[in-house]
Structures are given as structure tokens and as C-alpha cells.
Design a protein around this motif. Sequence first.
Motif, PDB file in Angstrom:
ATOM      1  N   ALA A 100      63.665 137.339  52.113  1.00  0.00           N
ATOM      2  CA  ALA A 100      63.761 136.308  51.080  1.00  0.00           C
ATOM      3  C   ALA A 100      65.173 136.266  50.502  1.00  0.00           C
ATOM      4  CB  ALA A 100      62.748 136.571  49.967  1.00  0.00           C
ATOM      5  N   ILE A 101      65.748 137.421  50.245  1.00  0.00           N
ATOM      6  CA  ILE A 101      67.110 137.495  49.720  1.00  0.00           C
ATOM      7  C   ILE A 101      68.069 136.846  50.712  1.00  0.00           C
ATOM      8  CG2 ILE A 101      69.012 139.074  49.171  1.00  0.00           C
ATOM      9  CD1 ILE A 101      66.826 140.999  48.045  1.00  0.00           C
ATOM     10  N   ASP A 102      67.906 137.140  51.980  1.00  0.00           N
ATOM     11  CA  ASP A 102      68.761 136.575  53.019  1.00  0.00           C
ATOM     12  C   ASP A 102      68.670 135.050  53.032  1.00  0.00           C
ATOM     13  OD1 ASP A 102      70.560 136.847  55.282  1.00  0.00           O
ATOM     14  OD2 ASP A 102      68.852 136.329  56.553  1.00  0.00           O
ATOM     15  N   VAL A 103      67.466 134.510  52.986  1.00  0.00           N
ATOM     16  CA  VAL A 103      67.267 133.060  53.013  1.00  0.00           C
ATOM     17  C   VAL A 103      67.902 132.413  51.782  1.00  0.00           C
ATOM     18  CG1 VAL A 103      65.511 131.234  52.804  1.00  0.00           C
ATOM     19  CG2 VAL A 103      65.182 133.104  54.438  1.00  0.00           C
ATOM     20  N   VAL A 104      67.615 132.954  50.611  1.00  0.00           N
ATOM     21  CA  VAL A 104      68.111 132.366  49.364  1.00  0.00           C
ATOM     22  C   VAL A 104      69.633 132.430  49.300  1.00  0.00           C
ATOM     23  CG1 VAL A 104      68.167 132.661  46.847  1.00  0.00           C
ATOM     24  CG2 VAL A 104      65.978 132.724  48.073  1.00  0.00           C
ATOM     25  N   PHE A 105      70.207 133.568  49.684  1.00  0.00           N
ATOM     26  CA  PHE A 105      71.666 133.699  49.618  1.00  0.00           C
ATOM     27  C   PHE A 105      72.360 132.816  50.651  1.00  0.00           C
ATOM     28  CE2 PHE A 105      72.836 137.519  46.920  1.00  0.00           C
ATOM     29  CZ  PHE A 105      71.700 137.405  46.144  1.00  0.00           C
ATOM     30  N   LYS A 106      71.801 132.703  51.853  1.00  0.00           N
ATOM     31  CA  LYS A 106      72.395 131.814  52.859  1.00  0.00           C
ATOM     32  C   LYS A 106      72.370 130.375  52.374  1.00  0.00           C
ATOM     33  CE  LYS A 106      71.849 134.480  57.080  1.00  0.00           C
ATOM     34  NZ  LYS A 106      71.106 134.655  58.336  1.00  0.00           N
ATOM     35  N   GLU A 107      71.271 129.979  51.772  1.00  0.00           N
ATOM     36  CA  GLU A 107      71.166 128.622  51.242  1.00  0.00           C
ATOM     37  C   GLU A 107      72.178 128.411  50.116  1.00  0.00           C
ATOM     38  OE1 GLU A 107      67.919 126.079  48.753  1.00  0.00           O
ATOM     39  OE2 GLU A 107      67.188 127.102  50.544  1.00  0.00           O
ATOM     40  N   TYR A 108      72.309 129.383  49.227  1.00  0.00           N
ATOM     41  CA  TYR A 108      73.272 129.283  48.128  1.00  0.00           C
ATOM     42  C   TYR A 108      74.698 129.157  48.661  1.00  0.00           C
ATOM     43  CZ  TYR A 108      76.169 130.493  44.147  1.00  0.00           C
ATOM     44  OH  TYR A 108      77.147 130.486  43.186  1.00  0.00           O
ATOM     45  N   ARG A 109      75.039 130.005  49.633  1.00  0.00           N
ATOM     46  CA  ARG A 109      76.392 129.956  50.202  1.00  0.00           C
ATOM     47  C   ARG A 109      76.633 128.616  50.898  1.00  0.00           C
ATOM     48  NH1 ARG A 109      75.220 135.573  51.423  1.00  0.00           N
ATOM     49  NH2 ARG A 109      74.596 134.981  53.511  1.00  0.00           N
ATOM     50  N   SER A 110      75.634 128.101  51.600  1.00  0.00           N
ATOM     51  CA  SER A 110      75.771 126.823  52.287  1.00  0.00           C
ATOM     52  C   SER A 110      75.981 125.680  51.288  1.00  0.00           C
ATOM     53  CB  SER A 110      74.536 126.555  53.143  1.00  0.00           C
ATOM     54  OG  SER A 110      74.590 125.290  53.726  1.00  0.00           O
ATOM     55  N   GLN A 111      75.182 125.660  50.231  1.00  0.00           N
ATOM     56  CA  GLN A 111      75.289 124.609  49.223  1.00  0.00           C
ATOM     57  C   GLN A 111      76.622 124.655  48.485  1.00  0.00           C
ATOM     58  OE1 GLN A 111      71.864 125.300  46.746  1.00  0.00           O
ATOM     59  NE2 GLN A 111      70.494 124.159  48.093  1.00  0.00           N
TER      60      GLN A 111
END
Length: 118
Positions: A100-111
Motif C-alpha cells: 500500500a505504501i508503495d502504491v500511494v507513494f508512486k502515485e504521489y510522486r507521479s502526480q
Amino acid sequence: MIAKKLILSCVAFLVAAPAVAQVELNTYADQDGHLDVQKLTCAQLAGTFQEDADYLAAWYSGWYNGLAKKHMVNVTRAKALQHEVIVYCKANPGKKVIEAIDVVFKEYRSQNNIKMKK
């Protein structure tokens, strides 16, 4: 009339929804009191008390920042991302917290157009 039906529907949903008892984080520890943070599931995180979830989020933040050799924290951003991890976990109880941390952080970095250094 529509408002009354909506209210009755909401009440019926809340009554029919299963209650989830919250437990202390140490419920998931082994016999020696150790918690394997790499195996902790989203369901377990979502099922613990808020103060335990907050503690665990701070621990994960320190762990990841230590690995990255970063020594600063943006408290506002950390709290917002912690909330997003918990929201993700509630929607994906079968996932591990680290996923979950990986998904959320990847999305944050992408945005935010943040590139990771290699």
C-alpha cells in the motif's frame, strides 16, 4: 419524500453493515512481542486503533527515510500520505501495508512529477 427514502436507506445500510472491532497493534505480534512489518496486512492496519495506526505510520516513515538516508520530515505531507495509505488499505484489505505504501507513494510522486534518484 426522496430525502426520507434516502435517510431510511442509509440507516438500513448502517444497521446491516458488519461491525469491525478494533484491536491493539500488539495483537499481531509474535510470542516475543515482535511485529513483522513486512508481513502486516492492510486489514490488520485498518483494524487497529487510530493511535496504533499513527504510531506504525511514523515507524514506516522512519524506516523508509532511513533507508533513503533522508533526515527531514514534512509533517503535513506525512500525515496526508498516511491517510491515503489507510484509505487504500481499507479498500484493499488483502494487500500488505508495504504494498500500500508503495502504491500511494508512486502515485504521489507521479502526480507531483518527482523523479527518484538511482
